[in-house]
Write an enzyme that holds these catalytic residues in place. Sequence first.
Site, short mmCIF file in Angstrom:
data_model
loop_
_atom_site.label_atom_id
_atom_site.label_comp_id
_atom_site.label_asym_id
_atom_site.label_seq_id
_atom_site.Cartn_x
_atom_site.Cartn_y
_atom_site.Cartn_z
N ASN A 141 0.81 -1.22 0.00
CA ASN A 141 0.00 0.00 0.00
C ASN A 141 0.85 1.27 0.00
OD1 ASN A 141 -1.96 -1.90 0.15
ND2 ASN A 141 -2.61 -1.45 2.25
N THR A 186 -16.62 35.23 -33.64
CA THR A 186 -17.43 34.90 -32.47
C THR A 186 -18.65 34.18 -33.03
OG1 THR A 186 -18.68 36.95 -32.52
CG2 THR A 186 -16.68 36.97 -31.21
N HIS A 187 -19.11 33.17 -32.32
CA HIS A 187 -20.22 32.33 -32.80
C HIS A 187 -19.88 31.72 -34.16
CE1 HIS A 187 -22.51 34.51 -29.70
NE2 HIS A 187 -21.90 35.57 -30.18
N SER A 308 -7.94 8.87 -48.51
CA SER A 308 -9.17 8.11 -48.39
C SER A 308 -9.02 6.80 -49.16
CB SER A 308 -10.33 8.92 -48.98
OG SER A 308 -11.38 8.06 -49.37
N LYS A 314 -9.07 12.94 -51.80
CA LYS A 314 -9.11 13.41 -50.41
C LYS A 314 -7.73 13.55 -49.76
CE LYS A 314 -12.21 14.19 -48.30
NZ LYS A 314 -13.04 13.29 -47.49
N ASN A 316 -7.01 14.26 -45.77
CA ASN A 316 -7.80 14.45 -44.55
C ASN A 316 -6.96 14.85 -43.34
OD1 ASN A 316 -10.17 13.72 -45.90
ND2 ASN A 316 -9.82 11.53 -45.51
N GLU A 321 -8.52 15.79 -36.19
CA GLU A 321 -9.79 15.17 -35.78
C GLU A 321 -9.61 14.31 -34.53
OE1 GLU A 321 -12.35 13.95 -39.44
OE2 GLU A 321 -10.27 13.92 -40.02
N TYR A 348 -6.41 2.03 2.50
CA TYR A 348 -6.29 1.42 1.17
C TYR A 348 -7.48 0.51 0.88
CZ TYR A 348 -4.73 -1.22 -2.84
OH TYR A 348 -4.67 -1.80 -4.09
N GLN A 353 -6.56 0.41 -7.19
CA GLN A 353 -5.80 -0.11 -8.33
C GLN A 353 -6.33 0.46 -9.65
OE1 GLN A 353 -4.34 -4.29 -8.37
NE2 GLN A 353 -5.81 -4.56 -10.02
N1 ARG Z 1 -1.77 -3.72 -7.45
C1 ARG Z 1 -2.17 -3.03 -6.29
C2 ARG Z 1 -2.61 -1.59 -6.65
O1 ARG Z 1 -2.32 -1.16 -7.68
C3 ARG Z 1 -1.02 -2.96 -5.33
C4 ARG Z 1 -1.42 -2.79 -3.91
C5 ARG Z 1 -2.06 -4.02 -3.41
N2 ARG Z 1 -2.30 -3.97 -2.01
C6 ARG Z 1 -3.06 -4.81 -1.38
N3 ARG Z 1 -3.22 -4.66 -0.11
N4 ARG Z 1 -3.70 -5.77 -2.02
O2 ARG Z 1 -3.28 -0.95 -5.91
#
Ligand code: ARG
Length: 491
Positions: A141, A186-187, A308, A314, A316, A321, A348, A353
């Site tokens: 974490n 403008t517009h 194209s 064409k 493009n 875009e 956490y 993730q």
């Molecule tokens: N792959 C996890 C993430 O990106 C790493 C951390 C995982 N931690 C845990 N307590 N499972 O968040």
Amino acid sequence: MAPSWQTTFVTWRDWTDMTDTPADTPDEHRDGKTLWHGRFAGGPAEALMAYTVSLPFDRTMWRDDIDGSAAHVRGLARVGLLSQAERDAILGALDDVALEMSSDTFVFVQSDEDIHTAVERRVTELAGAAGGKLHTARSRNDQVATDLRLWCKRELLSVARSIHDLQSVLLERAEGAGDVYLPGYTHLQRAQPVLLAHHLLAHGWALARDVDRLLATRSRLDVSPLGAGALAGSSLPIDPAGNAADLGFASVFDNSLDAVSDRDFVAEAVFDLALIGIHLSRIGEEWVLWTSGEFGFAKLDDGYATGSSMLPQKKNPDIAELARGKSGRLIGNLTGLLATLKGLPLAYNRDLQEDKEPLFDSVEQVVLAVAALTGMIATATFVPERMQAAADEETTAATDLAEYLVRAGTPFRDAHAIVGAHVRATLAGEGSLRDLVAADSRLGPDAAALVGPGVGVRMRTSRGAAGPAAMPLQMDSYRKMMARDADRLGL
Ligand code: ARG
């Protein structure tokens, strides 16, 4: 130019492919156990791994993971939790892993859930018993938050540098544009003539705010979370401030719960990138218009246009875009991430993730878009005759005629009505605006001269205005801003 990270939005299939250990793989690389196997009697189900692995996208952070681990190991040795020999063994193994990663010879196995577990598994294979101490007083974490902040510090700087290149091209094209003018709108209706240089630099100023925002985000995220552990710190005598300094972070966390659960920096970065995408989309939209037959203000170089499959005539503006279209995806990345973060309890949660793919994708897409647009604008040809012919339409002088009356003491509202009536008359076919103005005793021949080609743009003289008299001051501040930013960006 290939981006420095791997393609994002990968699937379970990518993970099975990348962890499909070849038959001739030495035993030391063979599949291991998950980091957390001790608590479990059985192994993970395939469906669990398929759904939860993050390796296919988070391996892009391998360098940051190794840097973070090396600092952690040096920190453990400083406080006596590792002997010098253990420290050296683990640091040596981390160096070897870095070599394997950079040479693409690192062998991933099916128990590698993410880049953190993959690196740690390989370190324990290479460093022997000492490897088992790598994760002392650390959790994935605080590790993942550290990696991601290191990744952002590097990548946001490189995005800002690429934007600086685009700003330089806008400046070069503005310098080369001289006194060429086009209608300002403008517009999307012709309003008043403006210098092409002024128009180009307008986008350059918006991009300057983007660079500033990226640097501000970068300095706010420059805080080390390493040492927060899973959520509450450690009973061991670790040195988070020393590790922060070792990793080059400006400061260290004050609250372990906040350190592991904070993803404000990702949201900010993804917002900055979405807003850059919006700026690029506005540039893109104009170039789509400018290169159309209807406008004909610019022609694209062959290298930056597409053809194209069916229509041989064409040419493009696909880059322009896609700069417009992909901004939708960048906004989606931001709203998706904000929705993920909303309502998450401390600290956490695996939901976090979901921060990586939007971030990696937004960075990748912005870098690709900026490079393509930079080349497109650098190589395009402007068509001054078309721009100026459009801007010389008589009615774009209407405001200057009203201001002529204002100089003679007429209240602006009355002046507006007088000129408006002449515009209505000319549009109804009662004569040219120039003739109607010349014949009106309140206006006369001096005022009529304002309707002539090229006159209007020269009338825009106030500070920051669109005409040639105001341009040198703006160019000067733009160049100063570019020099300041080059300095801040280490260019
Ligand atoms: N792959 C996890 C993430 O990106 C790493 C951390 C995982 N931690 C845990 N307590 N499972 O968040």
